[in-house]
Structure formats: structure tokens, C-alpha cells
Scaffold this active site. Sequence first.
Site, short mmCIF file in Angstrom:
data_model
loop_
_atom_site.label_atom_id
_atom_site.label_comp_id
_atom_site.label_asym_id
_atom_site.label_seq_id
_atom_site.Cartn_x
_atom_site.Cartn_y
_atom_site.Cartn_z
CB CYS A 138 -0.93 0.02 1.21
SG CYS A 138 -0.06 0.20 2.79
CB CYS A 158 4.48 -0.26 1.78
SG CYS A 158 3.46 -1.51 2.58
CG ASP A 208 14.64 29.26 -31.74
OD1 ASP A 208 15.06 30.42 -31.82
OD2 ASP A 208 15.15 28.30 -32.35
CG ASP A 220 16.91 27.84 -28.70
OD1 ASP A 220 16.85 29.08 -28.79
OD2 ASP A 220 16.82 27.08 -29.68
#
Length: 754
Positions: free
Chosen positions: A13, A16, A434, A642
Site C-alpha cells: 500500500c 509502505c 524559437d 536556447d
Amino acid sequence: MENTTLKLRGMSCASCASNIEAAIRSVPGVTACTVNFGAEQASVIYNPQRTDIKAIQAAVGEAGYVASAIEHSTLTEEDDEEKAARQAENRDLTRKVWVGGSISIILLVGSLPAMVGIPIPFIPGWLHHFWLQAVLTAPIQFWCGKTFYINGWKAFKRHTATMDTLIALGTLVAYVYSLFVTINPGFLIAQGITPSVYYEVSAIVITLILLGRLFENRAKGQTSEAIRKLIGLQAKSAHVIRNGQEMDIPIAEVGLGDMILVRPGEKIPVDGEIIEGSSNVDESMVTGESIPVKKQMGDEVIGATMNKTGSFRFRATRVGKDTFLAQIVKLVQQAQGSKAPIQRLADQVTSWFVPVVIAIAIATFVLWYNLMGNVTLALITAIGVLIIACPCALGLATPTSIMVGTGKGAENGILIKGAESLELTHKIQTIVLDKTGTLTQGKPTVTDFVTVNGTANDNELKLIRLAASVEQNSEHPLAEAVVQYARSQLGNKPLFGVQAFEAIAGSGVQGMASDRLIQIGTRRWMQELGIDTLALEQQWERLEYLGKTVIWIAVDGRVEGIMGIADALKPSSARAVHALQRLGLEMVMLTGDNRRTAEVIAREVGIKRIFAEVRPDQKAAKVAEIQREGKVVAMVGDGINDAPALAQADVGIAIGTGTDVAIAASDITLISGDLQAIVTAIELSRATIRNIRQNLFFAFIYNVAGIPIAAGILFPFLGWLLNPIIAGGAMAFSSVSVVTNALRLRNFQPKTFS
């Protein structure tokens, strides 16, 4: 710092997952850790000078779980190992469900007369004999349900609690109470209480929960379908040439520098460089591009792509975990193992969920016993609270959707580096594009060819041929554009040989071709040579206005034509921009080019806001300027210049055909370079977040409504109590419903815009 991914086993679960996170973070040298319950993986960042993988694995082991490092030589081995482990777990669960189901049916049938309060003729009374039911329940309690008790005990020793704790407590209370009644029924009779046992409750609850886990396990296996599809693209063997001999070997044995032969119709086994032959290669499996790419000597080829026409030999440059496909798989795995910010609320709830549920169960027992003096009523409600509570649904709500969403992204050529990026993408308000290499193709292309007579004929084709014959001797990018244009127009016709070639810096080139003097260059140079340009002045002005570079072509001292050269738009750019605008997004273009060229491109694609003549070091500042307006900004680019802007943006989107630096700085990579993938990425993000919210809503509502009902809140008004068997079934299938809802994302299809 190093980043590693660990495969986890033993989790039941979300609690855990929280326990494992805490255990790993307690290791000196670990700086960050994220445990994904749905993916069953831990992503750990640590200082290798202070700790190592073994120490981290040991900490996980002390917490009661198993962690193994993912480091195999091939993708196939890793997938096969995980598949085998999951299949083994499913086989074990299937056996236990069959055993538990068979015995539970017998117990249920035997208990029916006691449940309805009247004898049932066809059910013999001995089937409900307390000792018989105790014996029949024992295999389910202590073999089928063994894992719950082992994990519950481990959690208790660590002073924590998990879903297994709730199941173990609920079923053990039912069994121990029933066993006490079986051994000493007189104790209850003396207090005026009719002895009743609940063996069938314990047995059926365990069986239903195991059945739910079996379904959940199978469903979770489907969330990794995208990974398996990617791995399935890989070739299984390769034709390797060693010592002059061709041999077929498994792909795992291919080494760097090996010479590999690929025939038509075969998959390329690994990444490499062609050293002999040529072919057309279908790269759609990796890049999404449907048109085969021409490959010849010196070109790179990508493993897992399909050779279409010719045979060729290539040298292996990347093998195993270093191949392009392996890197894609690794990125997808990391994304699937990451945790989205929206998960934080669920994590906070699950961290205290189990202790609170235990407290509610105890309070429920005490309350009903004090109010009614009925131990059976108190016991049933307490067991119901323990059984119906389900942190699993909360723990699975986000990671399963993230796994499916990032997998669908990979299938569509979109690599999403993490869950946070996937979540943030749906909030984007402004997209900064760009120009060069993003909106445009990133290389000069002949867009216009105008001759003096203005008609297409053999003379026009000859002029193209003459111009390209001279330009093929030049290294200028514009010359390459002319040659490429000529090849597209002339087909297989060869170019002329050229004598007396000369390049005049800043002006143009000239040479003798087919006994004609060919001069190609600027209008200024033509005028300096005394060549009359009047015949094409209007066309020149038009092309200049459109921001194109114009070169003039003269034959034997007379102007014959002009060519307009520009960095042409990608075919998908205008469609993508319009589609993004229809999604309500602001579009901005950012470029270092002059304003006239920028305005022309922006006008063609429909962008109104432009930042032109921006130096590379200023691009990140422009992105920050938009962010200061309160906008969530995505930056799309492909070049080294960039990278700062991509990092500055809230979401950086790199074109996969660009540089490694840009890709490394981004949050999302579009493998194919097709801008319509941005639309797909945003819509996928929106669909995924919508799916996560549905999951969280259902998980919270289930627990908010289910726990009070199990506690008996309806009993004073309707006289109705929730049977623990129904509670067990509801708990088991709550997780299954969340995973099933997440799997609906597999039906996501990118929209096509015209």
C-alpha cells in the site's frame, strides 16, 4: 551526485511507500528519494562519497522490503526479469484465491442458516459445526493470508502500520474471537449472549482482498505497456561480420565497433554509422516520422528502426544501455517513477491514515459496547472499519495515471522527463517559440525561382542545371540550397563539369559550364559587372520585402533569373500554432534574426507578439519578462543558444532533432521535431490531470463515506450494519477501480488539425 533507480518488492500500500522513503532518506549521503507505489520503484539521489547502493538496499531491507538495482546488459533481459517476477506473483495469488474461494464457499453455505436465522433443509447442520469451520478456515487464515501477518508484524516491529496491519488485525480479531467462542461457548452463554462465530468473515475477506490484489497486479502490469512496446521494437539478433565471416549473434553480444550487415526488411539492431551501401530507413517507430529517410555512407542509423530498400554495412557506435532506444526507455521509466505535486495531499493523508483507522476501530468497539452492551455489534463494526479502510486507492490514484500518461507520450514521440513536468504542462498559458529550427527547418531552402521570360520550359531547367553546376563547387550554405533545389527538379540528370571556378567574397561565384560563363551573386555585384538588372527588379523587390535572400543568375553577361532563398517553415508550423491558439494559449516568437524576417515568418504562422534581434544571452531574460506578467510559460527551442531559455521557462520543450544541450535542459522532448506534438503534449497533460483528479475524488469519497458506514453510523436510523464481507469486497475492488480508471488513458488519441 548520482541518480539511481531501485526496483522494490514487498509493498502492499501507499503507507509502505512512505516507510521506504523514510528508510532511504535516513541513510547518510542520500539527498533525495521518491518512491512510486504504482511503479514499484524508488528514485534515489545520493553522494557516492558518503554512501553506496548496497547501503541503500540494506536500509530498505531493514524496513522489511527488498530493493534491487536495475542494471542489466540489455533491455530485453530487464523486461523479461520483471515480467517473470510479476507472473510468479500472479501464479501464487491465483493459487491462494482458488484455495480460499473453494473453502470460503463451503464456509458460507454452512453459515447461511445462522445468518438468516432459520434452518435450510438442503444444508446439513454439521457444516456449521464450530470446530469444522475452525479447521477449514485455518489454511486460509495462515497460508493464504500469511503475507498480511508477516508484513503486519514487520511494520509493528518498526513502530509503523500499513494496509497489511489493518487486514491482519481485522481478520485475526474475527478468527481469534470465533476460536474463543468455539473453545469456551459457556462464557458467552453465562452472560446471556448467543455464541456466534465469524470464521466465514475472516476467510471471505482474505480471499476477496487477495482477488483484488490479483486484479490490481494484472492491471498495474498493463500500465507499463508503453515500456514493453518500446522494448519490443528492439531486434533480437544481428548479422555481425568478424574476421571476414558473417555470423548471427544475439543483440546482447554486439560490441562497440562491430561491423553489422543489414538487409532489406530487417530491423537495425543497434545505433551506428554507415560505412558501405545506402538505403531508405523507416524511423517512424522511434521518431514518429512516416516518410522513410535516405541513408548513405557517413549517416547515422538508429537501432530498432526498419531498413526498407537497400543493403548496407554499418559500424556499431552505441550498444546495450547506450543506444537511443535504451535512453528513451530510461527516460520513460524515470518519468513513470517520479511523483507529481498533486500527489502531496494523498501522501500526507496516507502517512497518518492507518493509525487513525485503528484508533477509529477501537473507538467504534468501545462506543457500541458501552451503548448497547452487545459484543457482537461492537465487534462487527470494529472489524468493518479495519477492513473497509483503503489507503491503497489513495496511493494508486496519481502514480498509475502518471505511468499511463508518460507511456502514451512516448508512444506519440513525446518524452516527458518527470511527473512534475507532465502536471505543469496543463497550466501553460504562453508558449514562446524559437524561429530557426523550431518554426522553420533550420537550413536555407530555395522557395522562389523566377526567370526573365517567366515560363517553365527546358531553358529554365537548363538554367537551374547551369547554376547548380557552378554552386556545387562552393561551401556556402546558400550554394548548398541551390544544389539541393536542382536535384529535386532535375531528377537523375547529372550536373555539368565546371572550369575556371572562382568565389568572390561577399559577392558571389562564377565559372565556365557547358561553354557558358555563369555568374551567381548579389544585385550589387551584378551592377558592378555592368549587367542590367532592370528586367527582374520588381520580382527582386517583392522577394526582399518577404525577407528572403535573393541571388541573381547571369549567363554570358546577361541576367536570366533570380532565386529567393529562405529558411522555410516546417509544414506543420502554421497548423500547430493555430491549434495551440484554439486551446486558448498565447503564442510568442523569439529570434535573433532581423525584425523584417521575423515579421514575415510570424505573419505566415499567425503569431502577433514578436521578440526579434535577441542575442542568445538575452533569450532567458525575455522568458523571465513574460513570467513576470504572471504567465506560466513554455519555451520551445532546438539549439545550444536556447538552453538557458529552456531552463528558465516553467516548462522547457526541446525539439528532438536539435542539440543534446537543448534536450538536456528541457522538461519535454519532441523526438520527431513536429510542432503538432506540442498540442498532443498539452492535451495529454490535461487528460492525465483530469484522470488523476477523478481517481483522488473517488478514493477520498470512498474512505470518507465507507469508514462511517462501517462504523455503524446508519444503525440508529435504519437498523443497518455493514457486513465485514461486503466491506472486504469493497476495499479489495476500490484499488482495482482506480487502476482501471487510469488505464482509460490508454485510449488517448492525439487530435489531427488541418
